[in-house]
Design a protein around this motif. Structure first.
Motif, PDB file in Angstrom:
ATOM      1  N   ASP A  10      10.654  15.555   1.006  1.00  0.00           N
ATOM      2  CA  ASP A  10      11.267  14.449   0.259  1.00  0.00           C
ATOM      3  C   ASP A  10      10.882  13.100   0.860  1.00  0.00           C
ATOM      4  O   ASP A  10      10.599  12.143   0.137  1.00  0.00           O
ATOM      5  N   ASP A  11      10.852  13.041   2.175  1.00  0.00           N
ATOM      6  CA  ASP A  11      10.488  11.806   2.875  1.00  0.00           C
ATOM      7  C   ASP A  11       9.046  11.403   2.562  1.00  0.00           C
ATOM      8  O   ASP A  11       8.761  10.234   2.291  1.00  0.00           O
ATOM      9  N   LEU A  12       8.129  12.370   2.591  1.00  0.00           N
ATOM     10  CA  LEU A  12       6.725  12.078   2.293  1.00  0.00           C
ATOM     11  C   LEU A  12       6.566  11.619   0.849  1.00  0.00           C
ATOM     12  O   LEU A  12       5.848  10.656   0.568  1.00  0.00           O
ATOM     13  N   LYS A  13       7.239  12.291  -0.068  1.00  0.00           N
ATOM     14  CA  LYS A  13       7.154  11.905  -1.477  1.00  0.00           C
ATOM     15  C   LYS A  13       7.628  10.459  -1.660  1.00  0.00           C
ATOM     16  O   LYS A  13       6.939   9.652  -2.296  1.00  0.00           O
ATOM     17  N   GLU A  14       8.759  10.118  -1.077  1.00  0.00           N
ATOM     18  CA  GLU A  14       9.276   8.748  -1.169  1.00  0.00           C
ATOM     19  C   GLU A  14       8.311   7.755  -0.527  1.00  0.00           C
ATOM     20  O   GLU A  14       8.094   6.662  -1.057  1.00  0.00           O
ATOM     21  N   TYR A  15       7.746   8.129   0.605  1.00  0.00           N
ATOM     22  CA  TYR A  15       6.820   7.247   1.312  1.00  0.00           C
ATOM     23  C   TYR A  15       5.593   6.933   0.449  1.00  0.00           C
ATOM     24  O   TYR A  15       5.192   5.778   0.326  1.00  0.00           O
ATOM     25  N   ILE A  16       4.984   7.958  -0.133  1.00  0.00           N
ATOM     26  CA  ILE A  16       3.788   7.748  -0.950  1.00  0.00           C
ATOM     27  C   ILE A  16       4.111   6.863  -2.151  1.00  0.00           C
ATOM     28  O   ILE A  16       3.377   5.924  -2.466  1.00  0.00           O
ATOM     29  N   ILE A  17       5.218   7.143  -2.819  1.00  0.00           N
ATOM     30  CA  ILE A  17       5.605   6.346  -3.987  1.00  0.00           C
ATOM     31  C   ILE A  17       5.871   4.904  -3.576  1.00  0.00           C
ATOM     32  O   ILE A  17       5.426   3.963  -4.249  1.00  0.00           O
TER      33      ILE A  17
END
Length: 108
Positions: A10-17
Motif C-alpha cells: 500500500d505504501d509503494l502504491k501511494e508513493y508511486i501515485i
C-alpha cells in the motif's frame, strides 16, 4: 516489527501515485494501473533476500542486499521503486519480512 508486506504494498502504491501526481503528469496519470500492484518474496525460487514487484503485466525482482534489479522489468516505474527502496525504513522492513518468511518456512 515494522510494516508487513501488505502495508508496504500500500505504501509503494501511494508513493508511486504521489510521485506522478505533479502538475506535469496529472493528465497522464492512470491510478488504476497500480490497483493490482503486488509485492512478494518466494524463498523457494530464490534463497537470497529479494523482493518481487508486479505492476500490471510487468514483473521485476530486486535484491534486498544490493537494491539492484536481478531480473525482469517495470519500465518507467523502476525509477520510483529505487527511490522508494531508499526511503527511511523501507529496506529494513522488507528485510524483516524476509526473515519472517524464512523463519516460517523453517517450521514447515
Amino acid at each position: 516489527m515494522g510494516k508487513n508486506l501488505k502495508e508496504l504494498t500500500d505504501d509503494l502504491k501511494e508513493y508511486i501515485i504521489d510521485q506522478q501526481s505533479d502538475a506535469h503528469n496529472k493528465g497522464n496519470l492512470r491510478k488504476e494501473r497500480y490497483n493490482n500492484l503486488k509485492l512478494s518474496m518466494d524463498i523457494a525460487k530464490n534463497s537470497s533476500p529479494h523482493l518481487v514487484i508486479n505492476v500490471g503485466m510487468s514483473e521485476a525482482e530486486f535484491s534486498l542486499r544490493t537494491k539492484e534489479k536481478n531480473n525482469g522489468g517495470l519500465g518507467p516505474d523502476e525509477k520510483y521503486i529505487y527511490r522508494w527502496l531508499d526511503k527511511s525504513n523501507n529496506l529494513s522492513d522488507l528485510n524483516d519480512c524476509w526473515k519472517e518468511i524464512a523463519r516460517e518456512r523453517g517450521r514447515g
